[in-house]
Design a protein around this motif. Structure first.
Motif, PDB file in Angstrom:
ATOM      1  N   THR A  87      -0.252  24.013 -32.291  1.00 53.07           N
ATOM      2  CA  THR A  87      -1.141  23.460 -31.472  1.00 53.07           C
ATOM      3  C   THR A  87      -0.564  23.302 -30.007  1.00 53.07           C
ATOM      4  OG1 THR A  87      -2.263  21.941 -32.954  1.00 53.07           O
ATOM      5  CG2 THR A  87      -2.638  21.368 -30.824  1.00 53.07           C
ATOM      6  N   LEU A  88      -1.273  23.574 -29.155  1.00 52.07           N
ATOM      7  CA  LEU A  88      -0.639  23.662 -27.611  1.00 52.07           C
ATOM      8  C   LEU A  88      -1.003  22.582 -26.697  1.00 52.07           C
ATOM      9  CD1 LEU A  88      -0.561  27.468 -26.629  1.00 52.07           C
ATOM     10  CD2 LEU A  88       1.035  26.229 -28.052  1.00 52.07           C
ATOM     11  N   ASP A  89      -0.194  22.061 -25.735  1.00 50.87           N
ATOM     12  CA  ASP A  89      -0.441  21.268 -24.806  1.00 50.87           C
ATOM     13  C   ASP A  89      -0.981  22.441 -23.783  1.00 50.87           C
ATOM     14  OD1 ASP A  89      -0.929  19.493 -22.521  1.00 50.87           O
ATOM     15  OD2 ASP A  89       1.272  19.103 -22.244  1.00 50.87           O
ATOM     16  N   PHE A  90      -2.234  22.840 -23.550  1.00 51.81           N
ATOM     17  CA  PHE A  90      -2.705  24.285 -23.110  1.00 51.81           C
ATOM     18  C   PHE A  90      -3.086  23.916 -21.486  1.00 51.81           C
ATOM     19  CE2 PHE A  90      -6.023  27.448 -22.330  1.00 51.81           C
ATOM     20  CZ  PHE A  90      -5.275  28.312 -22.339  1.00 51.81           C
ATOM     21  N   VAL A  91      -2.433  24.933 -20.613  1.00 49.14           N
ATOM     22  CA  VAL A  91      -3.144  25.020 -19.344  1.00 49.14           C
ATOM     23  C   VAL A  91      -3.584  26.484 -19.146  1.00 49.14           C
ATOM     24  CG1 VAL A  91      -2.679  24.848 -16.824  1.00 49.14           C
ATOM     25  CG2 VAL A  91      -1.644  23.321 -18.610  1.00 49.14           C
TER      26      VAL A  91
ATOM     27  N   ILE B 167     -12.911  31.486 -23.314  1.00 53.43           N
ATOM     28  CA  ILE B 167     -11.998  31.521 -24.538  1.00 53.43           C
ATOM     29  C   ILE B 167     -13.076  30.652 -25.429  1.00 53.43           C
ATOM     30  CG2 ILE B 167     -10.037  31.582 -23.719  1.00 53.43           C
ATOM     31  CD1 ILE B 167      -9.287  28.782 -23.907  1.00 53.43           C
ATOM     32  N   ALA B 168     -13.262  31.130 -26.719  1.00 56.14           N
ATOM     33  CA  ALA B 168     -14.000  30.599 -27.557  1.00 56.14           C
ATOM     34  C   ALA B 168     -13.409  30.547 -29.054  1.00 56.14           C
ATOM     35  CB  ALA B 168     -15.265  31.202 -27.480  1.00 56.14           C
ATOM     36  N   GLU B 169     -13.722  29.730 -29.902  1.00 52.01           N
ATOM     37  CA  GLU B 169     -13.250  29.687 -31.354  1.00 52.01           C
ATOM     38  C   GLU B 169     -13.557  30.745 -31.951  1.00 52.01           C
ATOM     39  OE1 GLU B 169     -14.702  26.490 -33.726  1.00 52.01           O
ATOM     40  OE2 GLU B 169     -14.130  24.966 -32.172  1.00 52.01           O
TER      41      GLU B 169
ATOM     42  N   ALA C   6      -0.256  38.634 -33.305  1.00 48.89           N
ATOM     43  CA  ALA C   6      -1.959  38.137 -33.111  1.00 48.89           C
ATOM     44  C   ALA C   6      -2.059  37.137 -33.663  1.00 48.89           C
ATOM     45  CB  ALA C   6      -2.310  39.470 -34.104  1.00 48.89           C
ATOM     46  N   ALA C   7      -3.148  36.137 -32.992  1.00 53.16           N
ATOM     47  CA  ALA C   7      -3.564  35.130 -33.615  1.00 53.16           C
ATOM     48  C   ALA C   7      -5.039  34.929 -33.038  1.00 53.16           C
ATOM     49  CB  ALA C   7      -2.838  33.888 -32.728  1.00 53.16           C
ATOM     50  N   LYS C   8      -5.890  33.745 -33.545  1.00 50.14           N
ATOM     51  CA  LYS C   8      -7.138  33.604 -32.991  1.00 50.14           C
ATOM     52  C   LYS C   8      -7.328  32.060 -33.097  1.00 50.14           C
ATOM     53  CE  LYS C   8      -9.162  32.930 -37.597  1.00 50.14           C
ATOM     54  NZ  LYS C   8     -10.387  33.444 -38.730  1.00 50.14           N
ATOM     55  N   PHE C   9      -8.401  31.556 -32.112  1.00 49.09           N
ATOM     56  CA  PHE C   9      -8.254  30.260 -31.677  1.00 49.09           C
ATOM     57  C   PHE C   9      -9.245  29.498 -32.642  1.00 49.09           C
ATOM     58  CE2 PHE C   9      -8.328  32.687 -27.499  1.00 49.09           C
ATOM     59  CZ  PHE C   9      -7.260  32.072 -26.786  1.00 49.09           C
ATOM     60  N   VAL C  10      -8.533  28.717 -33.323  1.00 51.28           N
ATOM     61  CA  VAL C  10      -9.502  27.656 -34.335  1.00 51.28           C
ATOM     62  C   VAL C  10     -10.102  26.542 -33.889  1.00 51.28           C
ATOM     63  CG1 VAL C  10      -8.435  28.568 -36.357  1.00 51.28           C
ATOM     64  CG2 VAL C  10      -7.096  26.751 -35.193  1.00 51.28           C
ATOM     65  N   SER C  11      -9.647  26.063 -32.755  1.00 49.62           N
ATOM     66  CA  SER C  11     -10.158  25.033 -31.903  1.00 49.62           C
ATOM     67  C   SER C  11      -9.702  25.087 -30.551  1.00 49.62           C
ATOM     68  CB  SER C  11      -9.861  23.842 -32.530  1.00 49.62           C
ATOM     69  OG  SER C  11      -8.725  22.853 -31.679  1.00 49.62           O
ATOM     70  N   ILE C  12     -10.651  24.609 -29.573  1.00 46.92           N
ATOM     71  CA  ILE C  12     -10.251  24.910 -27.951  1.00 46.92           C
ATOM     72  C   ILE C  12      -9.726  23.531 -27.333  1.00 46.92           C
ATOM     73  CG2 ILE C  12     -11.395  25.596 -25.785  1.00 46.92           C
ATOM     74  CD1 ILE C  12     -11.153  27.771 -27.935  1.00 46.92           C
TER      75      ILE C  12
ATOM     76  N   LEU D  98      -4.187  27.575 -32.642  1.00 41.54           N
ATOM     77  CA  LEU D  98      -4.038  29.016 -33.008  1.00 41.54           C
ATOM     78  C   LEU D  98      -3.566  29.222 -34.442  1.00 41.54           C
ATOM     79  CD1 LEU D  98      -1.934  29.892 -29.783  1.00 41.54           C
ATOM     80  CD2 LEU D  98      -4.240  30.845 -30.244  1.00 41.54           C
ATOM     81  N   GLN D  99      -4.392  30.014 -35.214  1.00 43.60           N
ATOM     82  CA  GLN D  99      -3.794  30.673 -36.277  1.00 43.60           C
ATOM     83  C   GLN D  99      -3.603  31.843 -36.291  1.00 43.60           C
ATOM     84  OE1 GLN D  99      -4.908  29.057 -39.721  1.00 43.60           O
ATOM     85  NE2 GLN D  99      -3.532  30.664 -40.546  1.00 43.60           N
TER      86      GLN D  99
END
Length: 308
Positions: A235-239, A248-250, A264-270, A275-276
């Motif tokens: 989980t990121l403190d994302f900017v 960007i989307a799930e 490689a990863a995918k967004f599991v929540s915005i 990231l997974q």
């Protein structure tokens, strides 16, 4: 015994100036130059695979404590380098430019970024300014990040990389992460000379026992047991970057740079950004993750954040 100190620079912009500073060593999508001055080894890393690929840019910056940015044109790739330096919070560096670069436009591009605070000099003063930078070190648990690994006849597995924390000593029993494999340090070389120990931020070559090159990837970490975290979600403190115009989307895919790892990863929540990964990654909380979209036609850096 006098411990040899180390300083690592990344050379950006007009990359060929690195050959003026040191002797060329390892050459892949990252090219390394080095020189020994009394008891300090200086290394210059060049992202020679950039701008064709964005990945070497992040890896080269992550290998350095200091930046030499010699700008020879103002284009989207210069923009990417500025964003990458700002994302990774590389606060100390030297900025120069060729005579045909518009200085006022360059100053507009770096405004509000870490690059704005770099020492600005003419090209012929870079070496003089570079000599003012001092070695940095820390006393944390032993840790090294790997950038190259290969088999040497009669020696076995040889690992090249940078000591990122503490010190690595001959005959240390350490772990290779994320795999968790036991590794014995048989011998250490710095600048082609054998040493019994090396302190952060030394560039070293290690002859190791317990692992084959096929089990080692760039970005893997050798450290004391449990000194790092291994996980397949973060989980990121994302900017998000203001220059990245896509949404960007799930379930959307991306590449993520953490240290020298590009995975490689995918967004599991915005919100929060989670990231997974397809494979596990190794990190410490607080490390910066940079999210990449290599297929983007504009800026390939989507955003960044500290790992929570």
């Amino acid at each position: 015994m006098i411990l040899v100190e180390s300083i690592n620079f990344v050379v950006l912009g007009k990359q060929d100036i690195a050959s003026e500073f040191g002797k060329k060593g390892t050459e892949t999508d990252l090219t390394l130059f080095d020189r020994k001055e009394s008891d300090i080894i200086k290394t210059w890393v060049v992202p020679s695979g950039f701008p064709e690929k964005i990945q070497p840019l992040l890896q080269a910056i992550n290998l350095a404590e200091y930046v030499i940015f010699h700008v020879d044109k103002l284009d989207k790739f210069t923009g990417e380098q500025i964003i990458a330096l700002d994302s990774l919070k590389k606060e100390k560096g030297i900025l120069s430019h060729t005579f045909d670069v518009d200085e006022s436009k360059l100053n507009m591009m770096i405004k509000g970024t870490v690059v704005e605070n770099y020492v600005q000099v003419d090209q012929d003063k870079i070496k003089e300014e570079m000599d003012k930078f001092k070695p940095l070190s820390n006393e944390s648990q032993s840790e090294m990040v790997i950038d190259h690994c290969f088999d040497v006849k009669g020696v076995g597995t040889v690992i090249l990389g940078k000591v990122t924390c503490g010190k690595i000593k001959q005959y240390d029993n350490l772990k290779l992460y994320p795999e968790g494999i036991d590794v014995l340090i048989k011998s250490i070389q710095m600048h082609d000379d054998p040493v019994s120990e090396s302190i952060c931020p030394a560039r070293v070559g290690l002859a190791v026992k317990g692992v084959k090159p096929d089990n080692v990837s760039r970005g893997d970490v050798i450290s004391e047991k449990d000194a790092v975290t291994v996980n397949s979600t973060i989980t990121l403190d994302f900017v998000k970057s203001q220059f990245y115009k896509g949404d960007i989307a799930e379930n959307q895919g991306c590449l993520v740079s953490v240290g020298l790892q590009i995975k490689a990863a995918k967004f599991v929540s915005i919100t929060p950004l989670k990231l997974q990964f397809e494979k596990t990654i190794v990190y410490k909380p607080g490390d910066i993750a940079v999210i990449l979209k290599p297929e983007s036609n504009t800026i390939r850096i989507l955003g960044n954040g500290a790992i929570l």
